[in-house]
Design an enzyme around this catalytic site. Sequence first.
Site, PDB file in Angstrom:
ATOM      1  N   LYS A 275      35.733   5.315   5.025  1.00 28.58           N
ATOM      2  CA  LYS A 275      36.818   5.031   6.106  1.00 28.58           C
ATOM      3  C   LYS A 275      37.063   3.306   6.000  1.00 28.58           C
ATOM      4  O   LYS A 275      36.266   2.554   6.432  1.00 28.58           O
ATOM      5  CB  LYS A 275      35.993   5.253   7.482  1.00 28.58           C
ATOM      6  CG  LYS A 275      36.355   4.607   8.628  1.00 28.58           C
ATOM      7  CD  LYS A 275      37.721   4.790   9.236  1.00 28.58           C
ATOM      8  CE  LYS A 275      37.896   3.814  10.432  1.00 28.58           C
ATOM      9  NZ  LYS A 275      38.757   2.621  10.132  1.00 28.58           N
ATOM     10  N   PRO A 276      38.255   3.266   5.521  1.00 26.87           N
ATOM     11  CA  PRO A 276      38.600   1.806   5.347  1.00 26.87           C
ATOM     12  C   PRO A 276      38.961   1.184   6.469  1.00 26.87           C
ATOM     13  O   PRO A 276      39.332   1.921   7.513  1.00 26.87           O
ATOM     14  CB  PRO A 276      39.801   1.814   4.312  1.00 26.87           C
ATOM     15  CG  PRO A 276      40.339   2.982   4.609  1.00 26.87           C
ATOM     16  CD  PRO A 276      39.346   3.985   4.687  1.00 26.87           C
TER      17      PRO A 276
ATOM     18  N   GLU B 208      25.358  -3.597   8.114  1.00 24.56           N
ATOM     19  CA  GLU B 208      25.672  -4.891   7.366  1.00 24.56           C
ATOM     20  C   GLU B 208      26.642  -5.625   8.233  1.00 24.56           C
ATOM     21  O   GLU B 208      27.650  -5.194   8.233  1.00 24.56           O
ATOM     22  CB  GLU B 208      26.246  -4.923   5.997  1.00 24.56           C
ATOM     23  CG  GLU B 208      25.387  -4.180   5.108  1.00 24.56           C
ATOM     24  CD  GLU B 208      24.323  -4.972   4.830  1.00 24.56           C
ATOM     25  OE1 GLU B 208      23.999  -6.322   4.551  1.00 24.56           O
ATOM     26  OE2 GLU B 208      22.975  -4.478   4.362  1.00 24.56           O
TER      27      GLU B 208
ATOM     28  N   CYS C 120      31.078 -12.566   5.163  1.00 23.39           N
ATOM     29  CA  CYS C 120      30.026 -12.600   5.928  1.00 23.39           C
ATOM     30  C   CYS C 120      29.014 -13.526   5.624  1.00 23.39           C
ATOM     31  O   CYS C 120      28.263 -13.974   6.407  1.00 23.39           O
ATOM     32  CB  CYS C 120      29.588 -10.924   6.093  1.00 23.39           C
ATOM     33  SG  CYS C 120      29.106 -10.500   4.491  1.00 23.39           S
TER      34      CYS C 120
ATOM     35  N   GLU D  89      30.201 -16.242  15.524  1.00 22.82           N
ATOM     36  CA  GLU D  89      30.963 -15.986  14.204  1.00 22.82           C
ATOM     37  C   GLU D  89      32.571 -16.303  14.298  1.00 22.82           C
ATOM     38  O   GLU D  89      33.058 -15.542  15.258  1.00 22.82           O
ATOM     39  CB  GLU D  89      30.500 -14.620  13.614  1.00 22.82           C
ATOM     40  CG  GLU D  89      31.393 -14.369  12.108  1.00 22.82           C
ATOM     41  CD  GLU D  89      31.029 -12.994  11.726  1.00 22.82           C
ATOM     42  OE1 GLU D  89      31.220 -12.125  12.607  1.00 22.82           O
ATOM     43  OE2 GLU D  89      30.413 -12.789  10.620  1.00 22.82           O
TER      44      GLU D  89
HETATM   45  P1  TAP Z   1      35.073  -4.203  12.730  1.00 22.82           P
HETATM   46  O1  TAP Z   1      35.754  -4.703  13.714  1.00 22.82           O
HETATM   47  O2  TAP Z   1      33.484  -4.032  13.301  1.00 22.82           O
HETATM   48  O3  TAP Z   1      35.227  -2.844  11.930  1.00 22.82           O
HETATM   49  C1  TAP Z   1      34.390  -2.408  10.741  1.00 22.82           C
HETATM   50  C2  TAP Z   1      34.801  -1.084  10.374  1.00 22.82           C
HETATM   51  O4  TAP Z   1      34.237  -0.278  11.696  1.00 22.82           O
HETATM   52  C3  TAP Z   1      36.321  -0.814  10.574  1.00 22.82           C
HETATM   53  O5  TAP Z   1      36.771   0.156   9.531  1.00 22.82           O
HETATM   54  C4  TAP Z   1      36.627  -0.357  12.006  1.00 22.82           C
HETATM   55  O6  TAP Z   1      37.877   0.410  11.955  1.00 22.82           O
HETATM   56  C5  TAP Z   1      35.292   0.457  12.165  1.00 22.82           C
HETATM   57  N1  TAP Z   1      34.982   0.762  13.502  1.00 22.82           N
HETATM   58  C6  TAP Z   1      35.469   0.350  14.500  1.00 22.82           C
HETATM   59  N2  TAP Z   1      35.163   1.104  15.647  1.00 22.82           N
HETATM   60  C7  TAP Z   1      34.541   2.355  15.286  1.00 22.82           C
HETATM   61  C8  TAP Z   1      33.912   3.160  15.790  1.00 22.82           C
HETATM   62  N3  TAP Z   1      33.903   3.473  17.235  1.00 22.82           N
HETATM   63  N4  TAP Z   1      33.171   4.042  15.030  1.00 22.82           N
HETATM   64  C9  TAP Z   1      33.218   4.063  13.886  1.00 22.82           C
HETATM   65  N5  TAP Z   1      33.969   3.052  13.061  1.00 22.82           N
HETATM   66  C10 TAP Z   1      34.497   2.083  13.790  1.00 22.82           C
HETATM   67  O7  TAP Z   1      34.668  -5.476  11.461  1.00 22.82           O
HETATM   68  P2  TAP Z   1      35.880  -6.064  10.768  1.00 22.82           P
HETATM   69  O8  TAP Z   1      36.589  -7.155  11.810  1.00 22.82           O
HETATM   70  O9  TAP Z   1      36.661  -5.189   9.764  1.00 22.82           O
HETATM   71  O10 TAP Z   1      35.049  -6.952   9.902  1.00 22.82           O
HETATM   72  C11 TAP Z   1      34.636  -8.321  10.058  1.00 22.82           C
HETATM   73  C12 TAP Z   1      33.093  -8.137  10.246  1.00 22.82           C
HETATM   74  O11 TAP Z   1      32.574  -7.608   9.521  1.00 22.82           O
HETATM   75  C13 TAP Z   1      32.437  -9.618  10.622  1.00 22.82           C
HETATM   76  O12 TAP Z   1      31.713  -9.698  11.574  1.00 22.82           O
HETATM   77  C14 TAP Z   1      31.734  -9.709   9.115  1.00 22.82           C
HETATM   78  O13 TAP Z   1      30.645 -10.644   9.532  1.00 22.82           O
HETATM   79  C15 TAP Z   1      31.301  -8.341   8.932  1.00 22.82           C
HETATM   80  N6  TAP Z   1      30.931  -8.239   7.638  1.00 22.82           N
HETATM   81  C16 TAP Z   1      29.670  -8.150   7.340  1.00 22.82           C
HETATM   82  C17 TAP Z   1      29.319  -7.968   6.001  1.00 22.82           C
HETATM   83  C18 TAP Z   1      27.812  -8.024   5.640  1.00 22.82           C
HETATM   84  S1  TAP Z   1      27.449  -7.614   4.057  1.00 22.82           S
HETATM   85  N7  TAP Z   1      26.970  -8.211   6.429  1.00 22.82           N
HETATM   86  C19 TAP Z   1      30.187  -7.872   4.827  1.00 22.82           C
HETATM   87  C20 TAP Z   1      31.604  -8.078   5.208  1.00 22.82           C
HETATM   88  C21 TAP Z   1      31.897  -8.025   6.532  1.00 22.82           C
HETATM   89  P3  TAP Z   1      39.258  -0.174  12.272  1.00 22.82           P
HETATM   90  O14 TAP Z   1      39.233  -1.683  11.906  1.00 22.82           O
HETATM   91  O15 TAP Z   1      40.178   0.633  11.499  1.00 22.82           O
HETATM   92  O16 TAP Z   1      39.239  -0.048  13.969  1.00 22.82           O
END
Ligand code: TAP
Length: 495
Positions: free
Chosen positions: A177-178, A252, A286, A388
Amino acid sequence: MPEQSYAPIVDGDFWQDAGPAEFVVTNPATGESLGRETECDTSAVGRIVESSKRAFQQPTWQKMSAAERGRMLLKLADLVEQNAEELVQTELQDTGKPVTQLRAGELPLTADIIRFYAGAADKIEGSIKSGTPGEVLMQMYEPYGVVAGVLPWNYPLVNAALKAAPAIATGNAIVLKPAQETPMGTLAFAKLCIEAGIPPGIVNVVLGSGSKTGQALIEHPDVSKISFTGSTAVGTHVQKTAANQMKMVNLECGGKNALIVFADADLERAAEAALLSGFVNAGQLCVSCSRVLVESSIAAEFETLLTQRASKIVMGNPQDETTLVGPMITRAQYDTALRYLDEALNSECRILAGGSAATMAAPCEHGNWIQPTLVSGVQPGMKVHDEEIFGPVLSVVHFADEAEAISIANSVSYGLSGSVWTRDGSRALRVSKALDTGICWVNTMLSGYPQISLSPHKLSGTGVELGMEGMRAYLKRKSIVIGIEDDAPVGWGLG
Ligand code: TAP
C-alpha cells in the site's frame, strides 16, 4: 492526451475499474498533475487480499524451494538495474527527488536490498535441541501467509523492496500500500516482479488513502502480519488496530536524530556529513540527523564551516545534476515545515542560512520549495528541537561535555539513529552505547545498508527491518516435538 490513471495491481494486472479515481497525483517540484489515482474501498481491498491468499496457497508457491525464490529475486534486481533510468524518471516525477540522489542512491540501494534477500532466502536455519533421549525437539520457521506492506512517500522504491524482498524470500505473499501521493514507483516495482517470474498475486498493490484503503488492508482478517513505515502517530494507530486481531507488527516510524561533534573530530568531514544528513531528500529521511550537537569550545568554528558550505548547496529542478535539495513532497508537508520555521524565527534562535520558503523559476514556480535552513541556539524543549519536522531544517545545539551531549541526544521521544564524530575510540564506543537509538554511526552517516538491522527504540517503532534479523521478522516460529521411543514418558508426568 488522455489523463494518466493509476490503478491497483491484482494477479499481475492493473485493475482499472477497482474504484473511483479522484485523487490527483502531483509532481512536487512543479505542481503539475501526473494523473488520477484509484481508491480501493473495503470490498476492492478484500478482493485483492483474496488474490494474495490464493497465490500464497497455490501448490507451485508452497512447493517452491527457497533457492528458486532467491533466483527470482536475483532476476528482479537485474530488472531494476536494466530499467534504472525509467525508474529514476518515474520517481523523479512522483517524489521530486534530485536525479543524482536517485541514480547514486535510491536505485542502487533498491537493487542491493533485493540481492541481499535473494542470497539470504535459503540461509534460514531451524534447530534441533537436545531434549530427553526419547524425543526429538525441532524448531523451524514458516511464512505468515499474506503480509501487508504499508509504505511512506519518501523512498517509495527502497521501501517497496525492503518489504517485498524479505517477504518473497521467506515464501509469503505481500500486498503493498503506497502512500497516496506516490503510487508510481510501487506500481512499476510490482510489474517488474511479474517480469521476474514471481507468480501473479504474490505481490499485489492496493491504492488509496490510508484512512480508507490502508485501514481496510490492516483490518482484513486474512492479513497475518503488517510491516509499516510512516509516522509515529499512524504507526501507533496501526499497532492498536493490529492488537485487536493479535497480528504481528513491525513499525518503522519517525526520528529526531542527533549528530554529535566533539572538539577532536575531523570538523570538515563532520560538517559535510551534517549538511548531507540534514538536507538529503529535502530532510525527508527518517534516519537523517536533523540535530547537530556541537561541543561549545568549537561551536563558533563549526558553525562557520556549516554556513560556508550551506551557501554552496544548490536547490532547484530535480532534473539538474547539480541539484542537492529538491522540493517538499506535499503542500501539507511544506506548510508544516514553515510553521516550525516561524516558531524558530520568533524565539531566541539564530538563522544561519535559509529560513523561509523559496521562490523558484519556471518550471518549478508552483512547487513546494523551502530553503535549506540552519538554525543555531536551539535548546531541548523547543519544538524545533523535540519534534520531527521532516523538512530541510538543521538545528544546531551546543553542549559542554560528553554527559551533556548524551543527555541532550536522548532527551527526545524518538530513538531511531545517531552519529558520533570524534577521534577518541573509547569515547566513540561509550557514546554510541549510551545513545538510546536503533543505530549509531561513528565518523560516518547513512551507511551499512542493507546488511545491518535497524530496530527502532522508543517512539521510533518496534520490531526490526533490514539485515538477516529483518528477514526472520517475516517468519513465524514453529516447534515440533517427536516421541521416538514407545516407552518414553509423556510430558507433565502423565506417563
Ligand atoms: P504516514 O502519514 O504515517 O503514512 C504512512 C503510510 O501509512 C501511508 O501509506 C499512509 O497512507 C498510511 N496510512 C495512514 N493512515 C493509515 C491507516 N489508518 N491504516 C493504514 N495505513 C495508513 O507517514 P508519511 O507522511 O507517509 O511518511 C513520513 C513519516 O514516515 C515520517 O514520520 C518518517 O520519519 C517516517 N519514516 C520512517 C522510516 C523508518 S525506517 N523509521 C522510513 C521512512 C519514513 P496515505 O499517505 O495514503 O494516507
